[in-house]
Write an enzyme that holds these catalytic residues in place. Structure first.
Site, PDB file in Angstrom:
ATOM      1  N   LYS A 164       9.671  -6.709 -12.115  1.00 23.94           N
ATOM      2  CA  LYS A 164      10.458  -7.748 -11.475  1.00 23.94           C
ATOM      3  C   LYS A 164       9.499  -8.670 -10.734  1.00 23.94           C
ATOM      4  CE  LYS A 164      14.990  -5.649 -11.166  1.00 23.94           C
ATOM      5  NZ  LYS A 164      15.737  -6.730 -11.818  1.00 23.94           N
ATOM      6  N   LYS A 272      24.563  -5.758 -20.150  1.00 20.11           N
ATOM      7  CA  LYS A 272      24.922  -4.816 -19.090  1.00 20.11           C
ATOM      8  C   LYS A 272      26.438  -4.675 -19.122  1.00 20.11           C
ATOM      9  CE  LYS A 272      21.038  -6.244 -16.209  1.00 20.11           C
ATOM     10  NZ  LYS A 272      20.591  -7.095 -15.094  1.00 20.11           N
TER      11      LYS A 272
END
Length: 354
Positions: A164, A272
């Site tokens: 990230k 997701k």
């Protein structure tokens, strides 16, 4: 067969503040949905409704009120749930703006259909005969924290890391990527980065050019979702393949999904189920992407082990070769028992919960 429904809440507590470019979170409130046949209450299915703050369209103050409405509608007989038939159309329409709830109901019904033991699909993964390749997730933090995670993941046998980025100084993040590549080239280690929309459209292309030096597999959501023309341009000319993530969240109707893929033409999409509306919605995205030569992978969205178990079994229904964004819920102090284990960068499912 009359089915009944209930829900209960559970607050998952992180072992550390989980940081993204949108900020840090230390806990995550989820809701477990339970469905059972009133004639056989000892057998029940469980699903998980776990919208994320700042990301899910259904992270709203009236979420629990909506859950209670659905419970009341099912238990009063106004809405009839049936095992093996998916969600009734009227309920799908009512829950158009509640994707996490659709996912939870789908999973609970699948679980009940297969005996209520968390075995949702019959495939090599669910039987414990095959693993799913996964990426090792490296969370944001100071350089030392990120480097420590990288070292741990590589020692654990991962061949794909996901970092990230977007919260540290960009030069520091490039230095971290450089240190990775000094240890392992692209032939040994696949590296993905996730910007969570942290780049401005004006700076994005130049940053992508600098990132390309490190032979990255892909970058997730380099700019914030909803900037259609800018994303079209980036995907057309990017030196690093782009994966859409947040861009998919608010797109719930089939025509809108097709229009998005046709216009942006991304290299990859990331699915997701909690955010895009469940397993059937994810399958629809996969089919549409495949028709257009767009790659995909599944990623969990900080669910508990109830959600992770369901997503991983669903993923194994496909012939996956790309590493998936799945795990075992090790982020939390108080997760529930899980049959999932990680071995040498692959996710495996034991036959029974330990």
């Amino acid at each position: 067969m009359s089915l009944h429904l209930s829900y209960t809440s559970h607050t998952l507590r992180f072992k550390f503040d989980a940081r993204t470019s949108r900020g840090a979170i230390s806990e995550h409130k989820v809701y477990f949905l339970k469905v059972w046949n009133v004639e056989n209450p000892g057998v029940f299915g469980l699903g998980e409704c776990a919208p994320l703050a700042g990301l899910s369209i259904d992270y709203r103050p009236d979420l629990e009120e909506k859950l209670q409405q659905v419970v009341n509608a099912v238990n009063s007989g106004k809405v009839e749930l049936r095992v093996g038939q998916g969600l009734p159309e009227e309920l799908q329409l009512q829950l158009q703006e509640w994707p996490a709830m659709r996912f939870a109901l789908e999973v609970a019904l699948l679980d009940l259909q297969h005996g209520g033991k968390g075995l949702l699909y019959d495939n090599a993964f669910s039987r414990g005969e095959a693993g799913i390749p996964i990426n090792g997730l490296v969370w944001m933090g100071d350089r030392a924290f990120m480097q420590e995670q990288i070292d741990q993941k590589m020692k654990a046998g991962y061949t794909c890391l996901k970092l990230k980025i977007g919260s540290l100084d960009f030069t520091t993040e490039l230095d971290i990527l450089q240190s990775i590549r000094e240890v392992a080239g692209a032939d040994r280690l696949t590296v993905r980065v996730d910007a969570n929309g942290a780049f401005s459209p004006q700076e994005a292309y130049k940053k992508l050019e600098r990132l390309a030096k490190y032979e990255l597999h892909s970058i997730e959501q380099p700019i914030r979702q909803g900037q259609l023309q800018e994303m079209i341009q980036l995907c057309a000319y990017t030196p690093v393949p782009i994966a859409l993530d947040e861009e998919l969240i608010s797109v719930q109707e089939a025509q809108a999904k097709e229009a998005l893929l046709e216009s942006i033409k991304p290299q990859y999409i990331i699915l997701k189920p909690t955010l895009v509306g469940g397993l059937a919605a994810s399958a629809e995205w996969i089919q549409m992407a495949g028709q257009r030569g767009i790659g995909w992978w599944m990623t969990s969205a900080l669910e508990s082990n109830i959600g992770l178990n369901a997503i991983s079994q669903f993923t194994a229904q496909y012939d996956v070769t790309l590493p998936q964004g799945l795990g075992t819920g090790q982020l939390y102090h108080n997760n529930i028992p899980s049959p999932l284990r990680i071995r040498q960068g692959e996710l495996w499912r034991n036959g029974n919960v330990e």
